[in-house]
Design a protein around this motif. Structure first.
Motif, mmCIF file in Angstrom:
data_model
loop_
_atom_site.group_PDB
_atom_site.id
_atom_site.type_symbol
_atom_site.label_atom_id
_atom_site.label_comp_id
_atom_site.label_asym_id
_atom_site.label_seq_id
_atom_site.Cartn_x
_atom_site.Cartn_y
_atom_site.Cartn_z
ATOM 1 N N TYR A 1 19.713 6.623 -5.376
ATOM 2 C CA TYR A 1 18.594 5.679 -5.402
ATOM 3 C C TYR A 1 18.123 5.371 -3.989
ATOM 4 N N ALA A 2 16.862 4.967 -3.894
ATOM 5 C CA ALA A 2 16.264 4.630 -2.598
ATOM 6 C C ALA A 2 16.599 3.199 -2.227
ATOM 7 N N ALA A 3 17.142 3.016 -1.034
ATOM 8 C CA ALA A 3 17.346 1.664 -0.502
ATOM 9 C C ALA A 3 16.106 1.184 0.239
ATOM 10 N N HIS A 4 15.343 2.133 0.791
ATOM 11 C CA HIS A 4 14.077 1.803 1.444
ATOM 12 C C HIS A 4 13.262 3.077 1.608
ATOM 13 N N GLU A 5 11.934 2.930 1.542
ATOM 14 C CA GLU A 5 11.031 4.052 1.776
ATOM 15 C C GLU A 5 9.860 3.601 2.641
ATOM 16 N N ILE A 6 9.295 4.571 3.369
ATOM 17 C CA ILE A 6 8.085 4.343 4.157
ATOM 18 C C ILE A 6 7.058 5.397 3.768
ATOM 19 N N ASP A 7 5.865 4.936 3.406
ATOM 20 C CA ASP A 7 4.733 5.825 3.169
ATOM 21 C C ASP A 7 3.938 5.891 4.470
ATOM 22 N N GLN B 1 0.837 -1.193 0.000
ATOM 23 C CA GLN B 1 0.000 0.000 0.000
ATOM 24 C C GLN B 1 0.874 1.245 0.000
ATOM 25 N N GLY B 2 0.342 2.312 -0.577
ATOM 26 C CA GLY B 2 1.064 3.578 -0.599
ATOM 27 C C GLY B 2 1.943 3.724 -1.825
ATOM 28 N N VAL B 3 2.756 4.789 -1.804
ATOM 29 C CA VAL B 3 3.574 5.144 -2.969
ATOM 30 C C VAL B 3 5.065 4.915 -2.739
ATOM 31 N N ALA B 4 5.440 4.387 -1.592
ATOM 32 C CA ALA B 4 6.862 4.166 -1.307
ATOM 33 C C ALA B 4 7.432 3.156 -2.290
ATOM 34 N N ARG B 5 8.479 3.544 -3.028
ATOM 35 C CA ARG B 5 9.000 2.655 -4.050
ATOM 36 C C ARG B 5 10.473 2.933 -4.319
ATOM 37 N N LYS B 6 11.086 1.963 -4.955
ATOM 38 C CA LYS B 6 12.452 2.087 -5.444
ATOM 39 C C LYS B 6 12.379 2.263 -6.950
ATOM 40 N N ASP B 7 12.906 3.363 -7.468
ATOM 41 C CA ASP B 7 12.889 3.612 -8.902
ATOM 42 C C ASP B 7 13.920 2.736 -9.612
#
Length: 737
Positions: free
Chosen positions: A706-712, A665-671
């Motif tokens: 780059y993102a290694a991890h994200e939280i929405d 769920q949400g938009v947290a992502r690794k491009d």
């Protein structure tokens, strides 16, 4: 989305490489250049990679050293359809997904879907997986469910680590490494034969680095860490038929967590934090006091191998392991830094958004007995019994300071204590039958496993400063029969094909971050049915190795985490989903010339929820399967040439991974991200009775952001991101005797 240009470059590179194979083959047809045989133990026996009907990638010690792999987290870029990420509350723990199957949260009351095994011993917890492994001989990544021969909940696959064993030859190796951002590492390995029948091998490593985000505030820098690892192995050849192997390993990690920075505002609720948001990696951030986090993991194992006859070997693996972990994470680095530290005086813990302190202890025992042999000269078999038991405790204090800043200081903390235990008992067997018909080219394999699991847990939850403190208890038990069948056929001496149907399941459990009302009921097991076809071939006089696999998964009773709509740190786990995964893998190794070796691997994955029930509503159309990149690949060129003073070697490596979401769920992502690495050095320089090797290395040479991890953070209206490591480089110097 993935750039067509990147795929074009990759396809062109493969076409040129295959063309070069043909040209080189024509030019050197009189030379007997062949690929070295790769030996694996994926099926609990020693066999060639080409004979194992599994989608499998194996790395030997030399390749691991060349790629700079010293822990499990380093292998992701080299294995398509494997995705790993640091756990939000502790970088020392890893979440792992294979072919879209895994779990994003790691708790004492739930099991990972990707099993990690060290010398045949299942590691019950993912804590400390980024610790150094002092004496690795090989790492094997088994893609796909392993519900027959592997002991615990491997619906996603297995990562098997094999350590070097003591042997009859004296050897000594000393390695020194130095890199940017204060990185250094020292590794000592020694093998010492005591007598003709007793041998000892020891390895010790220490390392440190400064991290890549400076903490202007007090406490540790973000990502700063110190590691050390020790391994001691003793082999006793008791008789011609009995061998005992004892091993002790211990790893420690100390340092500061990685920095979460505000990167996106997603709705008006987060508008007040917009001035602190930055969507690129910052070189400096700050928190009020970044406390030290630590992991201490150790284990003992005793393996007895009894060679009764040419047709029967009995092996016993007895093991005990324990871990002790403290993790502190402050999710407020951007707010504190760009506000000039204006908020801490308004909240008790000094963190503007949220900070967590987590203590975790766990110990486990396991016993496995294997029977390996041959019946009637036609049936190869592996059979055995497996027992596993663990106990653990996890305490967490979370300061919900975003609520405090909103005017509710009386509900700004949550504290919980969880005690848990789990017990598993299994019987397993796998029989491979080669009938006389069809020139003994047909191989039929039947696998069976019966598992009985039991888990108990209790949770004390003090939510909102004693307004809602309570204790709840839960118990889960389940059992499952997980058969598999494989049909393989040797099309020639160098080409074979296989088709298999495999089943696996993951036991139920409890969500420590769940609400009290749902904790006690827990969640039930999930099941996976997998269909796979593949082929393994060695071509052009064994100068080319080409392995292919295609798969289809039917995933039912899927365990999914869902955020509580009221409490921003609470999640509940439900058997809310059904999913379908399909995809393919291509692994190519080719000798382009006497000096040049190509490795290219590609993974394709199409993963979708067929059903996703969220609090009674069907929402599958709005959900994304996490950690499921559609395309991923790795290409490397290895060059080695003997010169007068040693062996000149160089390697170029490029890995690509499509975008994917970190949560359903949400938009947290690794491009999309492609990372370039390289090494250049000279090996085997004569130094008296020893040899010297020198190697320059670099990672992320293009300095990708780059993102290694994200939280929405959902209704709170913002996204926080950990960015991956920027460009790094250094020098290794190794002296061997």
């Amino acid at each position: 989305m993935s750039s067509p240009k990147n795929y074009s470059y990759a396809v062109r590179a493969l076409i040129m490489a295959i063309a070069a194979i043909n040209i080189s083959y024509a030019e050197q047809s009189n030379n007997s250049l062949e690929l070295e045989e790769v030996i694996v133990t994926a099926q609990k026996k020693t066999e060639s990679l080409q004979d194992a009907p599994i989608s499998l990638i194996a790395f030997g010690s030399e390749k691991l050293e060349q790629l700079g792999i010293s822990d499990v987290g380093d292998i992701q870029g080299a294995v398509p359809n494997l995705s790993t990420a640091p756990h939000p509350s502790n970088r020392n723990s890893l979440t792992a997904f294979i072919r879209g199957v895994g779990n994003a949260d790691l708790q004492i009351t739930k099991d990972p879907a990707v099993g990690v095994y060290l010398d045949g011993v299942y590691l019950g917890r993912s804590a400390g997986l980024t610790a150094d492994i002092a004496d690795v001989q090989a790492i094997e990544v088994l893609r796909g469910p392993q519900g027959t021969l592997y002991g615990r909940n491997t619906t996603g696959g297995a990562i098997s680590i094999r350590s070097a064993q003591a042997d009859e030859e004296f050897s000594l190796k000393q390695k020194f490494s130095k890199g940017n951002r204060g990185y250094w590492r020292t590794l000592t390995q020694v093998n010492l034969p005591i007598t003709d029948t007793v041998m000892v091998r020891a390895a010790f490593s220490r390392s440190a680095e400064d991290g890549w985000v400076e903490n202007i505030g007090t406490g540790k820098d973000f990502g700063e860490q110190q590691k050390q690892a020790l391994r001691l192995a003793v082999r006793w050849l008791v008789s011609d038929t009995l061998t005992l192997d004892y091993a002790f390993d211990q790893s420690e990690i100390n340092g500061g967590q990685l920095a979460y920075q505000l990167t996106h505002i997603t709705n008006p609720n987060g508008a007040g934090l917009a001035p602190f948001s930055r969507n690129t990696r910052q070189s400096a951030l700050s928190v009020n006091n970044l406390e030290k986090s630590s992991d201490d993991v150790s284990g003992h194992s005793l393996t007895a191998s009894w060679f009764i006859s040419d047709d029967l070997t009995i092996k016993s693996i007895t093991a005990y392991r324990d871990l002790d972990e403290f993790a502190y994470q402050d999710y407020s680095a951007s707010a504190h830094h760009f506000s000039g530290g204006a908020f801490p005086s308004m909240v008790a813990s000094g963190a503007e958004i949220l900070d967590t302190r987590t203590d975790k202890v766990q110990d486990q025992i396991s016993q496995e007995i294997q029977f390996l042999g041959t019946l009637y000269g036609k049936i190869d078999y592996v059979a055995g019994l497996y027992y596993f038991k663990e106990k653990g405790r996890e305490d967490q204090l979370a300061s919900l300071n975003l609520l405090a800043l909103g005017g509710f200081p009386e509900i700004a903390e949550e504290y919980n204590e969880v005690d848990a235990s789990a017990e598993s008992l299994a019987a397993f067997s796998q029989f491979e039958y080669t009938p006389d018909l069809l020139e003994q080219r047909l191989h039929l394999t039947l696998g069976m496993r019966y598992t009985n699991d039991k888990r108990e847990a209790s949770k004390y939850d003090n939510l909102f400063n004693n307004l809602n403190g309570t204790t709840v208890n839960g118990e889960q038990s389940s059992s499952k029969f997980t058969p598999s069948i494989t049909v393989a056929y040797d099309l020639s001496d160098d080409i074979n094909a296989y088709a298999k149907i495999a089943t696996a399941y993951r036991a139920g459990g409890f969500n420590t971050r769940g609400t009290e009302s749902r904790f006690a009921s827990g969640f039930d097991p999930e099941e996976l049915l997998a269909y796979e076809i593949g082929s393994k071939a060695e071509l052009f006089n064994r100068r080319v190795r080409l392995n292919l696999a295609a798969f289809l998964y039917e995933y039912t009773d899927l365990q999914v985490d869902q955020s509580d709509p009221v409490n921003i740190i609470a999640t509940d786990t439900f058997n809310a989903g059904e999913a379908e995964m399909s995809g393919a893998e291509i692994d190519l190794t080719a000798v382009l010339s006497r000096d040049l070796l190509l490795n290219a691997s590609y993974g394709y994955l199409d993963a979708n929820y067929e059903s996703f029930i969220q609090y009674g509503q069907e929402v599958s159309n709005s959900k994304n399967v996490p950690s499921a990149p559609q395309h991923s690949y790795n290409i490397s060129l290895d060059y080695a040439r003997t010169v007068s003073f040693g062996e000149l070697n160089a390697a170029l490596n490029y890995s690509w991974e499509d975008e994917y979401y970190f949560s359903s769920q949400g938009v947290a992502r690794k491009d999309d991200v492609g990372l370039l690495g390289a090494t250049l050095g000279v090996r085997n320089i004569a130094m008296g009775d020893g040899e010297l090797s020198v190697q320059l290395w670099g990672k992320n040479l293009e300095n990708k952001n780059y993102a290694a991890h994200e939280i929405d953070w959902a209704a709170s209206g913002f996204v926080t991101t950990i960015f991956g490591e920027p460009r790094s480089f250094g020098l290794d110097v190794t002296l061997s005797f």
